[in-house]
Design an enzyme around this catalytic site. Structure first.
Site, PDB file in Angstrom:
ATOM      1  N   LYS A  92      -7.773  -2.623   5.805  1.00  0.00           N
ATOM      2  CA  LYS A  92      -8.681  -3.474   4.762  1.00  0.00           C
ATOM      3  C   LYS A  92     -10.043  -3.098   5.388  1.00  0.00           C
ATOM      4  CE  LYS A  92      -5.450  -6.381   3.194  1.00  0.00           C
ATOM      5  NZ  LYS A  92      -4.879  -7.516   3.520  1.00  0.00           N
ATOM      6  N   HIS A 102       0.673  -1.205   0.045  1.00  0.00           N
ATOM      7  CA  HIS A 102       0.158  -0.035   0.010  1.00  0.00           C
ATOM      8  C   HIS A 102       0.915   1.238   0.073  1.00  0.00           C
ATOM      9  CE1 HIS A 102       0.762   0.663   4.305  1.00  0.00           C
ATOM     10  NE2 HIS A 102       0.391  -0.686   4.461  1.00  0.00           N
ATOM     11  N   HIS A 112      -4.122  -3.140  16.844  1.00  0.00           N
ATOM     12  CA  HIS A 112      -4.643  -4.086  16.054  1.00  0.00           C
ATOM     13  C   HIS A 112      -6.432  -4.400  16.555  1.00  0.00           C
ATOM     14  CE1 HIS A 112      -0.373  -4.917  15.308  1.00  0.00           C
ATOM     15  NE2 HIS A 112      -0.727  -5.107  14.190  1.00  0.00           N
ATOM     16  N   HIS A 163       3.806   1.456   2.420  1.00  0.00           N
ATOM     17  CA  HIS A 163       5.090   1.019   2.100  1.00  0.00           C
ATOM     18  C   HIS A 163       6.159   1.642   1.468  1.00  0.00           C
ATOM     19  CE1 HIS A 163       2.611  -2.850   2.973  1.00  0.00           C
ATOM     20  NE2 HIS A 163       3.608  -2.794   4.023  1.00  0.00           N
ATOM     21  N   CYS A 173       1.234  -7.502  16.628  1.00  0.00           N
ATOM     22  CA  CYS A 173       2.623  -6.927  17.148  1.00  0.00           C
ATOM     23  C   CYS A 173       3.579  -8.053  17.141  1.00  0.00           C
ATOM     24  CB  CYS A 173       2.496  -6.256  18.268  1.00  0.00           C
ATOM     25  SG  CYS A 173       1.273  -4.809  18.432  1.00  0.00           S
ATOM     26  N   LYS A 191      -6.009   5.969   9.457  1.00  0.00           N
ATOM     27  CA  LYS A 191      -5.094   4.760   9.314  1.00  0.00           C
ATOM     28  C   LYS A 191      -5.656   3.962   8.303  1.00  0.00           C
ATOM     29  CE  LYS A 191      -2.971   1.154  11.800  1.00  0.00           C
ATOM     30  NZ  LYS A 191      -2.520   0.074  12.717  1.00  0.00           N
ATOM     31  N   CYS A 207      -4.959  -4.475  22.336  1.00  0.00           N
ATOM     32  CA  CYS A 207      -3.788  -3.653  21.582  1.00  0.00           C
ATOM     33  C   CYS A 207      -4.700  -2.607  20.622  1.00  0.00           C
ATOM     34  CB  CYS A 207      -3.257  -4.735  20.441  1.00  0.00           C
ATOM     35  SG  CYS A 207      -2.167  -3.989  19.292  1.00  0.00           S
ATOM     36  N   CYS A 267       0.838 -10.136  21.811  1.00  0.00           N
ATOM     37  CA  CYS A 267      -0.144  -9.552  20.765  1.00  0.00           C
ATOM     38  C   CYS A 267       0.381 -10.389  19.589  1.00  0.00           C
ATOM     39  CB  CYS A 267      -0.157  -7.907  20.752  1.00  0.00           C
ATOM     40  SG  CYS A 267      -0.930  -7.431  19.273  1.00  0.00           S
TER      41      CYS A 267
HETATM   42  N1  MSP Z   1       8.355  -6.849   8.796  1.00  0.00           N
HETATM   43  C1  MSP Z   1       8.515  -5.600   9.621  1.00  0.00           C
HETATM   44  C2  MSP Z   1       9.695  -4.819   9.309  1.00  0.00           C
HETATM   45  C3  MSP Z   1      11.151  -5.707   9.487  1.00  0.00           C
HETATM   46  S1  MSP Z   1      12.410  -4.539   9.294  1.00  0.00           S
HETATM   47  C4  MSP Z   1      13.830  -5.639   9.882  1.00  0.00           C
HETATM   48  C5  MSP Z   1       7.478  -4.553   9.204  1.00  0.00           C
HETATM   49  N2  MSP Z   1       6.782  -4.955   8.171  1.00  0.00           N
HETATM   50  S2  MSP Z   1       5.338  -3.860   7.786  1.00  0.00           S
HETATM   51  O1  MSP Z   1       5.119  -4.607   6.183  1.00  0.00           O
HETATM   52  O2  MSP Z   1       4.278  -3.889   8.550  1.00  0.00           O
HETATM   53  O3  MSP Z   1       6.007  -2.345   7.572  1.00  0.00           O
HETATM   54  C6  MSP Z   1       7.170  -2.010   6.714  1.00  0.00           C
HETATM   55  C7  MSP Z   1       7.476  -0.800   6.682  1.00  0.00           C
HETATM   56  O4  MSP Z   1       6.338   0.206   6.024  1.00  0.00           O
HETATM   57  C8  MSP Z   1       7.901  -0.419   8.169  1.00  0.00           C
HETATM   58  O5  MSP Z   1       8.659   0.579   8.008  1.00  0.00           O
HETATM   59  C9  MSP Z   1       6.527   0.483   8.576  1.00  0.00           C
HETATM   60  O6  MSP Z   1       6.648   1.686   9.606  1.00  0.00           O
HETATM   61  C10 MSP Z   1       6.112   1.038   7.302  1.00  0.00           C
HETATM   62  N3  MSP Z   1       4.596   1.305   7.213  1.00  0.00           N
HETATM   63  C11 MSP Z   1       3.613   0.325   7.072  1.00  0.00           C
HETATM   64  N4  MSP Z   1       2.460   1.189   6.979  1.00  0.00           N
HETATM   65  C12 MSP Z   1       2.583   2.304   6.846  1.00  0.00           C
HETATM   66  C13 MSP Z   1       2.091   3.691   6.542  1.00  0.00           C
HETATM   67  N5  MSP Z   1       0.737   3.798   6.722  1.00  0.00           N
HETATM   68  N6  MSP Z   1       2.636   4.795   6.485  1.00  0.00           N
HETATM   69  C14 MSP Z   1       4.056   4.799   6.519  1.00  0.00           C
HETATM   70  N7  MSP Z   1       5.071   3.694   6.588  1.00  0.00           N
HETATM   71  C15 MSP Z   1       4.096   2.428   6.914  1.00  0.00           C
HETATM   72  O7  MSP Z   1       7.166  -3.780  10.087  1.00  0.00           O
END
Ligand code: MSP
Length: 472
Positions: free
Chosen positions: A296, A18, A146, A21, A127, A293, A143, A124
């Protein structure tokens, strides 16, 4: 050449990409390109986090093999990273055989800081971490991220003795030996560190099968964060190879939600291995959709592919690097995005390039002797060096707008009409020079557009046949 290593967080493979990411990738890519333009040799890592119960659950729900499931998702993420124009040099999947083998070696290296103990408390699954009694009380058993009740757990786990490293880590944070950005997060982390008990770093195989087995104990599987955090060095070849040319990382980019893992567990692991700490942890804010936030269940998840397919990669990077704040939470709305595209990218920059190139070519002005700017101004550098990328981008945009203003003031068309050939030539050269100066500073942000602009004014000036940013 100085070597610089930049990292991105590796996303979980329990869903599709999304727009949130994109933040790690965009920021890390700007940083890597900037450092490379300064003459450094740069490595940029990217990858995917493929273990853990959330992922196994997802595959179960879909009734597919977990490996097949992650293979498919990893491919989707790899395409996404490529589409964003990320200049990564090193790529890791946590299910790579070499990653798993190296993580097991890392565990062995940490052995003297690891002990086995019984855990009774809260967990959790969202998390993927244990919850302290204090947190449990503060959140009234649910949480906040979540919206699921914490689960009661009673099991045997391996623990990393955080207490072995606390004092040293506290000092490293306080003295900025490991700089945490933005600065106000430093206090939060110091408080968390103070309160953190030893860290549980395994789960019984009965609870978690989809993970890397603990060496010499088939009854336990590694906690997903030990596995995932290690990616930053396994991808460099650690411990089989000497990584001292690249490690410590110059900057590690992570979202604020996962800073705690990077600022506490990760440095403790590094200290346990006798490795230096990263120089900087840059934690960005969250991208919200219409003030909420993305989730889905709310149905407000924005697909980055939709944005890029419709407006192109330059427009995507433009919005996320300038209008999404580097450190604070910011909102994405289609309206904001489209306004920025039409009024700023298309008007301020696209039209400027078109107008200026047309005037230069129509008046037959030779600008060959301008070899284009290849320097960053000190104001720009100062902001970039502080990782204030959105502010640096604002600064460049002021320069772009400055060129537009100069055109309006100098009125080159009037000079042409009056037959003031010499003055006109000097004026157009100055304007092109100003634009190329700004364009050079745009390079880390909009690599594709800025190289097209440089091409327009390279040698024989040729106005673009189609607008750089067609209005939507
Ligand atoms: N798998 C772990 C990271 C492990 S690093 C050794 C994880 N994955 S995640 O898919 O949840 O998030 C990946 C990255 O995307 C993280 O830096 C997270 O903060 C970022 N983001 C996820 N959703 C986000 C937003 N809505 N906005 C900005 N960044 C976001 O955490």
């Amino acid at each position: 050449m100085t070597k610089k290593y930049i990292t991105t967080a590796i996303p979980y493979m329990n869903g599709n990409p999304h727009i949130g990411h994109a933040m790690d990738y965009c920021l890390a890519d700007v940083c890597a390109r900037y450092l490379a333009l300064l003459g450094n040799e740069v490595k940029l890592q990217a990858g995917t986090d493929e273990h853990g119960s959330k992922i196994a659950q997802k595959a179960d729900e879909l009734d597919v093999e977990v490996q097949d499931y992650v293979d498919e998702k990893a491919e989707i993420f790899r395409d996404f990273i490529a589409k964003l124009g990320v200049s990564y040099t090193d790529y890791v999947r946590t299910t790579n055989e070499w990653h798993e083998r190296r993580v097991q070696d890392i565990w062995r290296k940490l052995k003297k800081h690891i002990y086995l103990a019984k855990y009774e408390g809260w967990y959790c699954t969202g998390c993927e971490r244990f919850i302290t009694d204090k947190e449990y009380e503060e959140n009234e058993g649910i949480c906040p991220d979540h919206l699921k009740p914490y689960e009661k757990l009673e099991e045997e786990n391996y623990y990393l003795r955080l207490s072995d490293f606390k004092d040293k880590l506290k000092k490293a944070i306080e003295t900025d030996e490991m700089l945490i950005l933005p600065g106000f997060r430093k206090k939060e982390i110091l408080k968390l560190l103070e309160e953190s008990p030893d860290v549980s770093i395994s789960r019984p195989v009965t609870q978690l099968k989809w993970g890397i087995p603990v060496p010499d104990d088939p009854s336990q599987v590694m906690y997903v964060w030990v596995d995932a955090l290690s990616n930053y060095i396994t991808v460099l070849g650690y411990p089989e190879e000497d990584i001292s040319a690249w490690w410590p990382a110059t900057a590690q980019f992570v979202g604020k939600d996962i800073l705690r893992f990077h600022a506490i567990i990760w440095p403790a692991m590094l200290m346990g291995m006798g490795l230096p700490l990263p120089k900087t942890l840059v934690s960005h804010g969250m991208v919200l959709a219409d003030g909420q936030k993305m989730s889905k269940s709310i149905g407000n998840v924005v697909d980055p592919n939709e944005v890029i397919d419709k407006y192109g990669i330059d427009a995507f990077r433009y919005f996320f690097l300038r209008h999404i704040d580097t450190f604070a939470d910011s909102d994405f709305t289609w309206k904001k995005f489209e306004d920025a595209y039409n009024n700023e990218l298309a008007n301020d920059l696209g039209n400027l390039v078109q107008r200026l190139a047309t005037m230069v070519s129509k008046n037959n002005v030779k600008i060959e002797e301008l070899n284009g700017a290849s320097e960053f101004s000190s104001e720009y550098k100062e902001l970039m060096d502080k990782y204030e990328f959105a502010k640096a981008f604002d600064y460049v945009w002021e320069k772009v707008q400055g060129v537009n203003k100069k055109i309006d003031e100098r009125k080159p068309w009037q000079l042409a009409k009056n037959g003031e050939k010499g003055v006109l030539e000097d004026c157009l050269k100055e304007l092109v020079n100003d634009l190329l100066n700004a364009n050079y500073m745009l390079m880390p942000f909009l690599p594709s557009a800025s190289s097209k602009i440089a091409e327009v004014f390279d040698g024989e000036v040729k106005p673009p046949e189609t607008p750089l940013f067609p209005k939507s």
